[in-house]
Design a protein around this motif. Structure first.
Motif, mmCIF file in Angstrom:
data_model
loop_
_atom_site.group_PDB
_atom_site.id
_atom_site.type_symbol
_atom_site.label_atom_id
_atom_site.label_comp_id
_atom_site.label_asym_id
_atom_site.label_seq_id
_atom_site.Cartn_x
_atom_site.Cartn_y
_atom_site.Cartn_z
ATOM 1 N N PRO A 2 0.832 -1.206 0.000
ATOM 2 C CA PRO A 2 0.000 0.000 0.000
ATOM 3 C C PRO A 2 0.863 1.252 0.000
ATOM 4 C CG PRO A 2 0.043 -1.018 2.177
ATOM 5 C CD PRO A 2 0.715 -1.973 1.252
ATOM 6 N N VAL A 3 0.345 2.298 -0.669
ATOM 7 C CA VAL A 3 1.037 3.583 -0.668
ATOM 8 C C VAL A 3 0.907 4.212 0.706
ATOM 9 C CG1 VAL A 3 1.091 5.878 -1.684
ATOM 10 C CG2 VAL A 3 0.603 3.890 -3.118
ATOM 11 N N ARG A 4 2.009 4.698 1.241
ATOM 12 C CA ARG A 4 2.004 5.293 2.572
ATOM 13 C C ARG A 4 2.581 6.692 2.482
ATOM 14 N NH1 ARG A 4 1.048 0.786 5.800
ATOM 15 N NH2 ARG A 4 1.100 2.074 7.659
ATOM 16 N N THR A 5 2.064 7.578 3.314
ATOM 17 C CA THR A 5 2.586 8.936 3.389
ATOM 18 C C THR A 5 2.732 9.324 4.849
ATOM 19 O OG1 THR A 5 0.317 9.781 3.196
ATOM 20 C CG2 THR A 5 1.650 9.744 1.195
ATOM 21 N N VAL A 6 3.747 10.118 5.139
ATOM 22 C CA VAL A 6 4.034 10.546 6.504
ATOM 23 C C VAL A 6 3.658 12.020 6.659
ATOM 24 C CG1 VAL A 6 5.824 10.888 8.246
ATOM 25 C CG2 VAL A 6 5.875 8.846 6.777
ATOM 26 N N PHE A 7 2.903 12.303 7.693
ATOM 27 C CA PHE A 7 2.584 13.663 8.090
ATOM 28 C C PHE A 7 3.046 13.872 9.524
ATOM 29 C CE2 PHE A 7 -0.171 13.079 4.537
ATOM 30 C CZ PHE A 7 -0.398 14.348 4.003
ATOM 31 N N ILE A 8 3.411 15.097 9.829
ATOM 32 C CA ILE A 8 3.745 15.478 11.201
ATOM 33 C C ILE A 8 2.628 16.364 11.738
ATOM 34 C CG2 ILE A 8 5.277 16.980 12.575
ATOM 35 C CD1 ILE A 8 7.620 15.837 10.985
ATOM 36 N N GLY A 9 2.223 16.129 12.980
ATOM 37 C CA GLY A 9 1.236 16.971 13.637
ATOM 38 C C GLY A 9 1.855 17.652 14.840
ATOM 39 N N LEU A 10 1.575 18.946 14.985
ATOM 40 C CA LEU A 10 2.085 19.733 16.105
ATOM 41 C C LEU A 10 0.912 20.381 16.833
ATOM 42 C CD1 LEU A 10 5.050 21.579 14.342
ATOM 43 C CD2 LEU A 10 5.204 19.567 15.820
ATOM 44 N N MET A 11 0.901 20.250 18.152
ATOM 45 C CA MET A 11 -0.194 20.833 18.936
ATOM 46 C C MET A 11 0.342 21.477 20.196
ATOM 47 S SD MET A 11 -3.396 21.370 19.162
ATOM 48 C CE MET A 11 -4.487 22.013 20.420
ATOM 49 N N SER A 12 0.017 22.744 20.373
ATOM 50 C CA SER A 12 0.254 23.422 21.654
ATOM 51 C C SER A 12 -1.091 23.979 22.095
ATOM 52 C CB SER A 12 1.303 24.532 21.516
ATOM 53 O OG SER A 12 1.017 25.399 20.437
ATOM 54 N N GLY A 13 -1.587 23.490 23.216
ATOM 55 C CA GLY A 13 -2.963 23.733 23.599
ATOM 56 C C GLY A 13 -3.152 24.867 24.578
ATOM 57 N N THR A 14 -4.402 24.998 25.027
ATOM 58 C CA THR A 14 -4.804 26.098 25.893
ATOM 59 C C THR A 14 -4.072 26.079 27.224
ATOM 60 O OG1 THR A 14 -6.985 25.873 24.891
ATOM 61 C CG2 THR A 14 -6.836 27.284 26.815
ATOM 62 N N SER A 15 -3.625 24.912 27.656
ATOM 63 C CA SER A 15 -2.941 24.823 28.946
ATOM 64 C C SER A 15 -1.570 25.477 28.929
ATOM 65 C CB SER A 15 -2.802 23.363 29.373
ATOM 66 O OG SER A 15 -2.102 22.619 28.390
ATOM 67 N N LEU A 16 -1.029 25.731 27.728
ATOM 68 C CA LEU A 16 0.250 26.441 27.585
ATOM 69 C C LEU A 16 1.417 25.719 28.245
ATOM 70 C CD1 LEU A 16 -0.740 30.210 28.059
ATOM 71 C CD2 LEU A 16 0.323 29.192 26.052
ATOM 72 N N ASP A 17 1.358 24.390 28.301
ATOM 73 C CA ASP A 17 2.448 23.652 28.928
ATOM 74 C C ASP A 17 3.569 23.329 27.953
ATOM 75 O OD1 ASP A 17 0.830 21.949 27.516
ATOM 76 O OD2 ASP A 17 0.660 20.436 29.089
ATOM 77 N N GLY A 18 3.298 23.424 26.647
ATOM 78 C CA GLY A 18 4.343 23.142 25.682
ATOM 79 C C GLY A 18 3.776 22.566 24.405
ATOM 80 N N VAL A 19 4.626 21.884 23.640
ATOM 81 C CA VAL A 19 4.269 21.375 22.319
ATOM 82 C C VAL A 19 4.394 19.858 22.312
ATOM 83 C CG1 VAL A 19 4.826 21.424 19.857
ATOM 84 C CG2 VAL A 19 5.203 23.461 21.268
ATOM 85 N N ASP A 20 3.392 19.202 21.733
ATOM 86 C CA ASP A 20 3.494 17.782 21.411
ATOM 87 C C ASP A 20 3.555 17.632 19.907
ATOM 88 O OD1 ASP A 20 3.350 16.054 23.836
ATOM 89 O OD2 ASP A 20 1.531 17.223 24.196
#
Length: 376
Positions: A2-20
């Protein structure tokens, strides 16, 4: 293969503790696997700058621009870590889904459209990483008459539902939001109220710690009925969905007014106030689950609040007939869910697929969410 593709997701939320951040491998059919997870805390100067931008102030356009640039450097460091852990090169990644940092959220207000503002500098992130960046996910939904939030319910349905089962997913970030999926696949979702945002705020004010680790401070206190009643009197809790909220409402001033009206600072210990704030979150989330996910026998918890043992205990006490479990039981670590959702939304944007659910946000229909900033 199967064809595969890689994406990166970045989230920094309302709690302001940092980035995942996560690197996610998708098949053409939409199945996915998280290849790596990385996180970075905000240093105090950036944390304080972002927090201050939630309120009007002097020279805020200048301060916002510089804070946005600083945020991208943290994002770029997380991306670099993900590439190193996976052995991928920048050319191996289709795109980054970059949520940005919400500093104002006022959909539908003022002129009938309102706005939502995620501080970001995606062109700089594309320059730093040499990867296409998809950003500004929420404003298209707002332009279509929606709340622009929550956006994760479509992903929750894709990631967690099995064989048409009714399901509830509870994200405990700075704000708590519920996703309810019926057995026919229809989705209801909305922001329930405050979660880590107020808990972290009071813990920091009372003890100097950035957050209440495992809910230990709250566990050592007792719930005050008068303060809890004053908190629950907030009209937002009685509003019917679609609805969303953030620090524009649930902020230091909101909490201070209720502490002052009940003389809580004089009467109660810091632990008692923390316990009452934790109980507030448990009450509004349990009410939402009982009202809008009546057939779900399992409540899947994700977000930073999943690490708060005291808060989970309170939820289980108020939902005795439901299994309250962490999203890791469905194969996705609680800290990875929102970042994975924005990788999923970035993929949808690249494929020109709708990312919102009008039954959740109240938009006039499905919309492709996000703007693309090319790597070159």
């Amino acid at each position: 293969m199967p064809v595969r593709t890689v994406f990166i997701g970045l989230m920094s939320g309302t709690s302001l503790d940092g980035v995942d951040g996560v690197a996610v491998d998708f098949t053409e059919a939409g199945d996915f696997a998280v290849l790596a997870h990385a996180s970075a805390s905000f240093e105090p100067p950036l944390h304080d700058a972002l927090l201050a931008l939630n309120r009007s102030g002097d020279d805020e356009l200048h301060r916002a621009a510089l804070a946005g640039n600083a945020l991208q450097r943290v994002y770029a460091d997380v991306v670099e870590t993900l590439l190193a852990e996976t052995g991928l090169a920048s050319d191996d990644v289709e795109a980054i889904g970059s949520h940005g940092q919400t500093v104002r959220h006022r959909p539908g207000e003022f002129d009938g459209v309102g706005y939502t503002l995620q501080l970001n500098a995606p062109a700089l992130l594309a320059e730093l990483t040499r990867i296409d960046v998809v950003a500004d996910f929420r404003s298209r939904d707002v332009a279509a008459g929606g709340q622009g939030a929550p956006l994760v319910p479509a992903f929750h349905r894709a990631a967690f539902v099995r064989d048409g089962e009714p399901l509830a997913v509870l994200n405990l970030g700075g704000i708590a939001n519920l996703t309810s999926v019926s057995d026919d696949g229809s989705v209801v979702g909305y922001d329930c109220g405050p979660a880590n945002g107020l808990l972290d705020l009071w813990c920091r004010e009372a003890t100097g710690a950035r957050f209440d680790a495992a809910g230990a401070l709250a566990a050592g206190g007792s719930v005050d009925p008068a303060l809890l009643d004053a908190l629950l009197a907030e009209s937002f809790f009685a509003r019917t969905p679609p609805k969303s909220t953030g620090r524009d409402l649930f902020n230091r001033e909101w909490l201070a007014a209720r502490l002052d009206s009940t003389q809580a600072r004089r009467r109660l210990s810091p632990a008692d106030i923390q316990a009452t704030l934790a109980e507030l979150t448990a009450v509004v989330c349990a009410r939402a689950c009982l009202q809008d996910a009546p057939d779900a026998t399992e409540v899947i918890v994700c977000g930073g609040g999943a690490r708060n043992d005291d808060l989970l205990r309170r939820l289980r006490q108020r939902l005795p007939s439901r299994r309250v479990v962490l999203s890791s039981e469905r194969g996705l670590d609680p800290q990875q869910v929102e970042a994975t959702a924005f990788a999923w939304l970035a993929r949808a944007a690249i494929r020109r697929e709708a990312g919102n659910l009008e039954t959740v946000t109240g938009a006039r229909g499905p919309r492709v969410l996000g703007a693309v900033y090319p790597r070159n």
